[in-house]
Design a protein around this motif. Structure first.
Motif, PDB file in Angstrom:
ATOM      1  N   ALA B 346      -3.746  13.919   7.737  1.00 35.07           N
ATOM      2  CA  ALA B 346      -2.655  12.985   8.006  1.00 35.07           C
ATOM      3  C   ALA B 346      -2.155  12.371   6.704  1.00 35.07           C
ATOM      4  CB  ALA B 346      -3.138  11.880   8.941  1.00 35.07           C
ATOM      5  N   VAL B 347      -0.862  12.091   6.672  1.00 31.84           N
ATOM      6  CA  VAL B 347      -0.298  11.436   5.484  1.00 31.84           C
ATOM      7  C   VAL B 347      -0.477   9.932   5.626  1.00 31.84           C
ATOM      8  CG1 VAL B 347       1.771  11.063   4.101  1.00 31.84           C
ATOM      9  CG2 VAL B 347       1.391  13.279   5.196  1.00 31.84           C
ATOM     10  N   VAL B 348      -1.157   9.339   4.644  1.00 30.96           N
ATOM     11  CA  VAL B 348      -1.376   7.891   4.675  1.00 30.96           C
ATOM     12  C   VAL B 348      -0.980   7.326   3.318  1.00 30.96           C
ATOM     13  CG1 VAL B 348      -3.236   7.949   6.382  1.00 30.96           C
ATOM     14  CG2 VAL B 348      -3.774   8.238   3.959  1.00 30.96           C
ATOM     15  N   VAL B 349      -0.874   5.992   3.256  1.00 35.28           N
ATOM     16  CA  VAL B 349      -0.555   5.354   1.978  1.00 35.28           C
ATOM     17  C   VAL B 349      -1.859   5.003   1.273  1.00 35.28           C
ATOM     18  CG1 VAL B 349       0.520   3.367   0.874  1.00 35.28           C
ATOM     19  CG2 VAL B 349       1.620   4.440   2.847  1.00 35.28           C
ATOM     20  N   ARG B 350      -2.020   5.484   0.064  1.00 30.44           N
ATOM     21  CA  ARG B 350      -3.228   5.175  -0.710  1.00 30.44           C
ATOM     22  C   ARG B 350      -2.829   4.718  -2.114  1.00 30.44           C
ATOM     23  NH1 ARG B 350      -7.763   4.893   2.327  1.00 30.44           N
ATOM     24  NH2 ARG B 350      -9.158   5.940   0.841  1.00 30.44           N
ATOM     25  N   SER B 351      -3.740   3.995  -2.759  1.00 32.28           N
ATOM     26  CA  SER B 351      -3.521   3.585  -4.150  1.00 32.28           C
ATOM     27  C   SER B 351      -4.013   4.713  -5.059  1.00 32.28           C
ATOM     28  CB  SER B 351      -4.291   2.306  -4.452  1.00 32.28           C
ATOM     29  OG  SER B 351      -3.806   1.255  -3.649  1.00 32.28           O
ATOM     30  N   VAL B 352      -3.111   5.188  -5.912  1.00 34.85           N
ATOM     31  CA  VAL B 352      -3.414   6.382  -6.699  1.00 34.85           C
ATOM     32  C   VAL B 352      -3.269   6.083  -8.196  1.00 34.85           C
ATOM     33  CG1 VAL B 352      -2.708   8.774  -7.152  1.00 34.85           C
ATOM     34  CG2 VAL B 352      -2.680   7.878  -4.804  1.00 34.85           C
ATOM     35  N   LEU B 353      -4.233   6.609  -8.952  1.00 33.85           N
ATOM     36  CA  LEU B 353      -4.255   6.431 -10.409  1.00 33.85           C
ATOM     37  C   LEU B 353      -4.218   7.808 -11.054  1.00 33.85           C
ATOM     38  CD1 LEU B 353      -5.147   4.840 -13.112  1.00 33.85           C
ATOM     39  CD2 LEU B 353      -7.467   5.377 -12.404  1.00 33.85           C
TER      40      LEU B 353
END
Lengths: 85, 386
Positions: B346-353
């Motif tokens: 599923a496409v979710v919102v995550r914090s990405v670095l």
């Protein structure tokens, strides 16, 4: 001890900021701008400003409240509320 | 008794000269390992230079205010129970200073140039002083006797200490180091986007009930992860010197720090691999405060075994950094940003670095680099409880 006036709060704040950013000493900082952008403060600098506020005013700003202090006007309002008797 | 020639150290690969600002010891003093003996002004600010021996001060050879070349002998020490050795011109990243064979006890010195056909008459003492002060005797005006004396040399050294714009000097120092890096080090680059949502949640919980003086910033989590991964990656941690990889057992993590008004220094967080999150945060806060106000130590300026540069706060997604010679690698961190991310289909919102690595191809290959980057990620999310 009497509650500090808004002017005293602002002075303490500017003092804490210019300790971290000595090159801003004497410059006028608009009340409604984000000081982090205005003075190129990074997160470490801003944390040091909060530590400076604790030393000067005894107010410990929780991490969740920190965004309310990024402008001088916002910070004075926040500190006034925290220091209200 | 063993005599040690204490030379002006190279506080970073880019330093060529240093000015003795203040001696903190005097002849006859007994000094201990790690004691600050002299304050030196460099292109990177005022540095406290430490001695790495137990010793007695025999003589201070360079007066305060005088600038000399890196490698010039500035003091003579009597080292208890040690073989004659020269300190410098550059201390290796390892904790022990280089033990050079006695034949090289005289430090590397720029050859004293004499124009062809011109004969320079100088006393042996004057020549020694000239060498110590990094002065070319051929450029020294002799006194009334027509023969160059040690005094003439000292006068020449003092007057040649030109006033310089520190910003311009730092720019030149950075230019020299980075040009050397790009000229000599075959860089390869890798990067990876990392979901740091769990790490941020851990950090929020960690900071929730803490006073502002004990609060941890995300940069400390990244620094800790890099240091731990570096401790397990000898081909990323150390130096490339004289054609060979010199791995370091300890991790002294250079922490690239911008100076207000321009310029950059990367003082080392010593023994960074041993620090938990809180200790790492204290170490960073301490070093950053001293970058801005002075008081960095010589060991911090020269001991770095790998560097971390974090530019994310300025909004950049990532950085392809330049290795600090003679180190083997540098890790870059971009900003943390919210992005659509696929978790369990599923496409979710995550914090990405975005983490990046530039490494020296003479020391490692992309395969090792990828494993190193993986290992940083493993140490980053979620961090172990300190």
């Amino acid at each position: 001890m009497s509650v500090p006036t808004d002017d005293e709060l602002r002075r303490a704040l500017v003092d804490a900021i210019t300790t971290v950013a000595p090159d801003a000493r004497g410059a006028s900082i608009p009340g409604d701008v984000d000081v982090r952008e205005h003075l190129e403060l990074d997160s470490m600098d801003f944390l040091r400003v909060l530590v400076g506020l604790k030393e000067r005013l005894g107010v410990d700003v929780p991490e969740a409240d920190a965004p309310r202090l990024v402008t001088l006007d916002g910070a004075v309002a926040y500190l006034r509320a925290r220091l209200a008797p | 008794m063993a005599e040690l020639a204490f030379a002006m150290p190279a506080l970073g690969a880019d330093m060529e000269r240093g000015r003795v600002v203040r001696w903190r010891v005097k002849p006859g003093d007994t000094i201990g390992r790690g004691q600050v003996i002299v304050e030196v002004e460099t292109d990177k600010g005022l540095i406290d230079v430490e001695c790495f021996h137990d010793a007695t001060v025999m003589a201070l050879l360079v007066p305060e205010g005088v600038e000399v070349a890196v490698g010039a002998v500035i003091a003579r020490l009597d080292v208890a129970g040690a073989a004659p050795t020269a300190e410098g011109p550059r201390a290796p990243p390892a904790t022990e200073p280089a033990r050079l064979p006695p034949t090289s006890a005289a430090p590397a010195m720029p050859p004293v140039a004499t124009p062809l056909g011109a004969r320079v008459i100088a006393s042996p003492l004057a020549r020694r002083r000239a060498a110590a002060l990094g002065v070319d005797v051929a450029t020294v005006a002799p006194g009334t006797s027509g023969r160059i004396s040690a005094e003439d040399v000292e006068r020449a050294a003092a007057t040649s200490t030109r006033e310089r714009d520190p910003k311009e000097a730092m720019r030149r120092a950075i230019a020299a180091a980075m040009a050397k890096s790009k000229r000599e080090i075959p860089h390869y680059y890798l990067w990876q986007s990392v979901d740091v949502t769990d790490a941020l949640a851990w950090l929020t919980a960690h900071n929730a009930r803490r006073p502002v003086t004990e609060r941890v910033l995300f940069g400390a989590l990244v620094a800790r992860a890099v240091a731990r991964a570096a401790a397990a990656a000898p081909e990323m941690n150390g130096a490339y010197l004289e054609g060979a990889v010199r791995s370091s057992l300890e991790v002294h993590l250079g922490f690239a720090t911008a100076q207000r008004g321009g310029g950059l220094v990367a003082p080392a967080l010593l023994d960074a691999h041993t620090l938990d999150v809180d200790a790492m945060m204290s170490a960073i806060a301490d070093v950053v405060a001293r970058v801005k106000s002075g008081g960095l130590k010589s060991r911090e300026m020269s001991a770095g075994t790998i560097t971390l540069t974090a530019l994310g706060e300025l909004g950049v997604d990532g950085v392809l950094p330049v290795i600090q010679p003679p180190q083997l690698a540098i890790v870059g961190a971009g900003r943390v940003t919210e992005r659509p991310w696929v978790v369990g289909g599923a496409v979710v919102v995550r914090s990405v670095l975005t983490l990046s690595l530039a490494a020296d191809h003479r020391a490692s290959d992309g395969h090792r680099g990828a494993r190193f980057l993986q290992n940083i990620v493993k140490n980053l999310v979620p961090p172990e409880a300190p």
